[in-house]
Scaffold this motif. Structure first.
Motif, PDB file in Angstrom:
ATOM      1  N   GLY A  34      -1.978 -11.230  35.958  1.00  0.00           N
ATOM      2  CA  GLY A  34      -1.217 -10.945  35.041  1.00  0.00           C
ATOM      3  C   GLY A  34      -1.813  -9.761  34.232  1.00  0.00           C
ATOM      4  O   GLY A  34      -3.064  -8.986  34.445  1.00  0.00           O
ATOM      5  N   GLU A  38      -3.489 -11.026  28.964  1.00  0.00           N
ATOM      6  CA  GLU A  38      -3.040 -12.366  29.167  1.00  0.00           C
ATOM      7  C   GLU A  38      -4.370 -13.106  29.774  1.00  0.00           C
ATOM      8  O   GLU A  38      -4.577 -14.467  29.346  1.00  0.00           O
ATOM      9  CB  GLU A  38      -2.095 -12.476  30.492  1.00  0.00           C
ATOM     10  CG  GLU A  38      -0.782 -11.657  29.964  1.00  0.00           C
ATOM     11  CD  GLU A  38       0.329 -11.456  30.948  1.00  0.00           C
ATOM     12  OE1 GLU A  38       0.175 -12.072  32.294  1.00  0.00           O
ATOM     13  OE2 GLU A  38       1.246 -10.808  30.825  1.00  0.00           O
ATOM     14  N   TYR A 272       7.830 -10.521  28.747  1.00  0.00           N
ATOM     15  CA  TYR A 272       6.434 -10.376  28.200  1.00  0.00           C
ATOM     16  C   TYR A 272       6.330  -8.564  27.554  1.00  0.00           C
ATOM     17  O   TYR A 272       5.396  -8.823  26.664  1.00  0.00           O
ATOM     18  CB  TYR A 272       5.261 -10.337  29.451  1.00  0.00           C
ATOM     19  CG  TYR A 272       5.112  -9.045  30.073  1.00  0.00           C
ATOM     20  CD1 TYR A 272       6.175  -8.517  31.220  1.00  0.00           C
ATOM     21  CD2 TYR A 272       4.048  -8.375  29.846  1.00  0.00           C
ATOM     22  CE1 TYR A 272       5.770  -7.410  31.782  1.00  0.00           C
ATOM     23  CE2 TYR A 272       3.915  -7.079  30.515  1.00  0.00           C
ATOM     24  CZ  TYR A 272       4.721  -6.522  31.459  1.00  0.00           C
ATOM     25  OH  TYR A 272       4.305  -5.591  32.179  1.00  0.00           O
ATOM     26  N   LEU A 342       1.941 -14.707  22.812  1.00  0.00           N
ATOM     27  CA  LEU A 342       2.099 -13.779  24.035  1.00  0.00           C
ATOM     28  C   LEU A 342       3.626 -13.422  24.016  1.00  0.00           C
ATOM     29  O   LEU A 342       3.947 -12.268  24.998  1.00  0.00           O
ATOM     30  CB  LEU A 342       1.959 -14.251  25.517  1.00  0.00           C
ATOM     31  CG  LEU A 342       0.238 -14.714  25.578  1.00  0.00           C
ATOM     32  CD1 LEU A 342       0.188 -15.211  26.997  1.00  0.00           C
ATOM     33  CD2 LEU A 342      -0.440 -13.279  25.703  1.00  0.00           C
ATOM     34  N   TRP A 344       5.887 -14.927  25.217  1.00  0.00           N
ATOM     35  CA  TRP A 344       6.470 -15.685  26.517  1.00  0.00           C
ATOM     36  C   TRP A 344       7.332 -16.818  26.199  1.00  0.00           C
ATOM     37  O   TRP A 344       7.275 -17.401  25.344  1.00  0.00           O
ATOM     38  CB  TRP A 344       5.209 -16.191  27.424  1.00  0.00           C
ATOM     39  CG  TRP A 344       4.594 -15.072  27.959  1.00  0.00           C
ATOM     40  CD1 TRP A 344       4.531 -13.958  28.145  1.00  0.00           C
ATOM     41  CD2 TRP A 344       3.141 -15.630  28.975  1.00  0.00           C
ATOM     42  NE1 TRP A 344       3.359 -13.514  28.981  1.00  0.00           N
ATOM     43  CE2 TRP A 344       2.632 -14.469  29.408  1.00  0.00           C
ATOM     44  CE3 TRP A 344       2.868 -16.732  29.425  1.00  0.00           C
ATOM     45  CZ2 TRP A 344       1.773 -14.364  30.269  1.00  0.00           C
ATOM     46  CZ3 TRP A 344       1.517 -16.578  29.875  1.00  0.00           C
ATOM     47  CH2 TRP A 344       1.041 -15.416  30.707  1.00  0.00           C
TER      48      TRP A 344
END
Ligand code: GLC
Length: 425
Positions: A34, A38, A272, A342, A344
């Motif tokens: 990633g 990350e 992301y 993040l 996410w």
């Protein structure tokens, strides 16, 4: 007089240092890839895990591209290597790993499997009745756009159809070119890799098409899919609103940076990118907005379902510790941080109602809608091989080496052959 150690002794000492006296240093090995930030996130986690449990976890840094990550793991697992003990897996290759028996079964109760997206657990993480992985986060394609540029051209909101995207895109691009000759309206992932299949699939689904790879039921060369691939070719060659390097080199990070540097009006990417676009150092921080991807007239917006899972290698020498780390990585506390730090989308559903998560990610409301309509890729174990064949043909169409019809007919035939070869007797 003291004798100096002979060269052989130095050599033994050096080997001792390098190999850590034959013991594998660092306890568990966890393969993650990633974007760079990350890896930094995972590094913090493994340190905290060590402080809490005394178990050492070393990160094996993998590339960003999902195909390269898969290849590295396949080499290790085919050789039945005990290292890495655990890894992140793309949902796209989970079935292959499960069918090869490379994943250690997990206990659904111990892992609180009920707390995760039921559809994802059923479709991706369960193989022949056994739980073999857990979804760390789910992905779906989204459209990022520049609100300021739309406003400057008196356009109310993001495009709902592909023709609107082309029309608005051409207009804004023409206006911006005076300032930046390299400005383009639309960037996406068109390089020859898995991301290209993801981009194709959602456009195809937005025309009422899709893909099937099952033996005796391969579906690629259809009128809706031809419309989709023609659109992708036209964005680059006919309307010229997507740059030529879309098909030569654009993967996730290339398109994200292009847009983030202020050189594009629209960008297709995964969620992301939101947190990166909104970061303090992002030139488009206050101008970026998020929307559903456009669709063909008469069709509806679709996103490819993506996402990454965590699993334990069948060959790990430390399965107990590895499972403990899995539990930790998908715990409520860690999943909450993953959403906040993040941006996410956690695999656990019990995170979305959390007030801190909502405050940090107001755009999750748009995403909920997107995930509900997300289209999955075929879950056959030979998916990665069939996908490679499709990637080759799609890429040949984007570069003009094959016509759209040739590319889809060619992929259809190639995947039919692959399905017949790999399907169980
Ligand atoms: C994202 C998705 C993954 C997909 C990949 C393609 O990482 O989560 O499922 O295969 O992009 O590039």
């Amino acid at each position: 007089m003291k004798q100096r150690p002979g060269p052989w002794l130095l050599l033994v000492a050096l080997m001792f240092l390098l190999t850590g006296c034959g013991e594998r240093p660092g306890g568990l090995r966890f393969a993650v890839g990633g974007a760079p930030h990350e890896a930094a996130f995972w590094q913090v986690l493994v340190e905290e895990f060590r402080a809490e449990t005394g178990i050492d976890v070393r990160l094996d840094r993998q590339p960003t591209d999902t195909d390269l990550r898969r290849q590295e793991l396949v080499f290790a697992l085919q050789a039945r290597q005990s290292d890495p003990d655990l890894f992140l897996l793309d949902g796209a290759w989970l079935a292959q790993f499960a069918a090869a028996d490379w994943l250690m079964p997990l206990d659904p109760e111990e892992m609180e499997a009920d707390a995760f997206f039921e559809r994802v657990i059923a479709m991706a993480d369960t193989y022949e009745g056994a739980l073999v992985a857990l979804p760390v986060y789910v992905d779906g394609g989204v459209l990022y756009y520049r609100e300021d540029l739309l406003a400057a051209h008196q356009i109310d909101g993001p495009p709902e159809t592909w023709s609107e995207l082309i029309e608005i895109g051409a207009r804004v691009q023409a206006g911006q070119r005076a300032r930046d000759p390299h400005f383009y309206a639309y960037v996406w992932q068109g390089a020859q890799y898995e991301g290209l299949v993801c981009n194709f699939l959602e456009i195809a689904a937005s025309a009422g098409g899709g893909i099937r790879f099952e033996e005796g039921d391969v579906e690629i060369d259809t009128p809706a899919n031809r419309r989709a691939l023609s659109l992708m070719v036209d964005l680059i060659h006919r309307h010229e609103i997507s740059p030529p390097n879309v098909y030569t080199e654009m993967k996730e990070e290339e398109s994200r940076l292009f847009f983030q540097n202020g050189r594009a009006l629209f960008e297709r990417n995964w969620p992301y990118a939101w947190a990166r676009h909104r970061a303090a150092d992002s030139p488009v921080r206050d101008q970026v907005r998020i929307a559903k991807l456009p669709h063909f007239a008469g069709g509806r917006s679709a996103s490819t379902l993506g996402g990454w899972h965590i699993g334990v290698s069948r060959f790990s020498d430390h399965p107990e510790e590895a499972r403990r780390f899995v539990r930790y990585a998908v715990s409520r506390a860690v999943q909450k941080r993953l959403a906040i730090e993040l941006g996410w989308n956690p695999g656990r559903t019990d995170i979305y109602g959390d007030p801190d998560v909502r405050a940090a990610n107001p755009h999750f409301a748009v995403l909920a809608d997107i995930f509900a309509q997300a289209v999955a890729r075929p879950t056959v174990p030979y998916y990665p091989i069939a996908s490679k064949a499709l990637q080759r043909h799609l890429s040949a169409a984007l570069s003009g080496r094959l016509t759209v019809a040739e590319a889809l007919r060619g992929s259809q035939e190639a995947v039919e052959e692959i399905a017949a070869t790999y399907a169980e007797p």
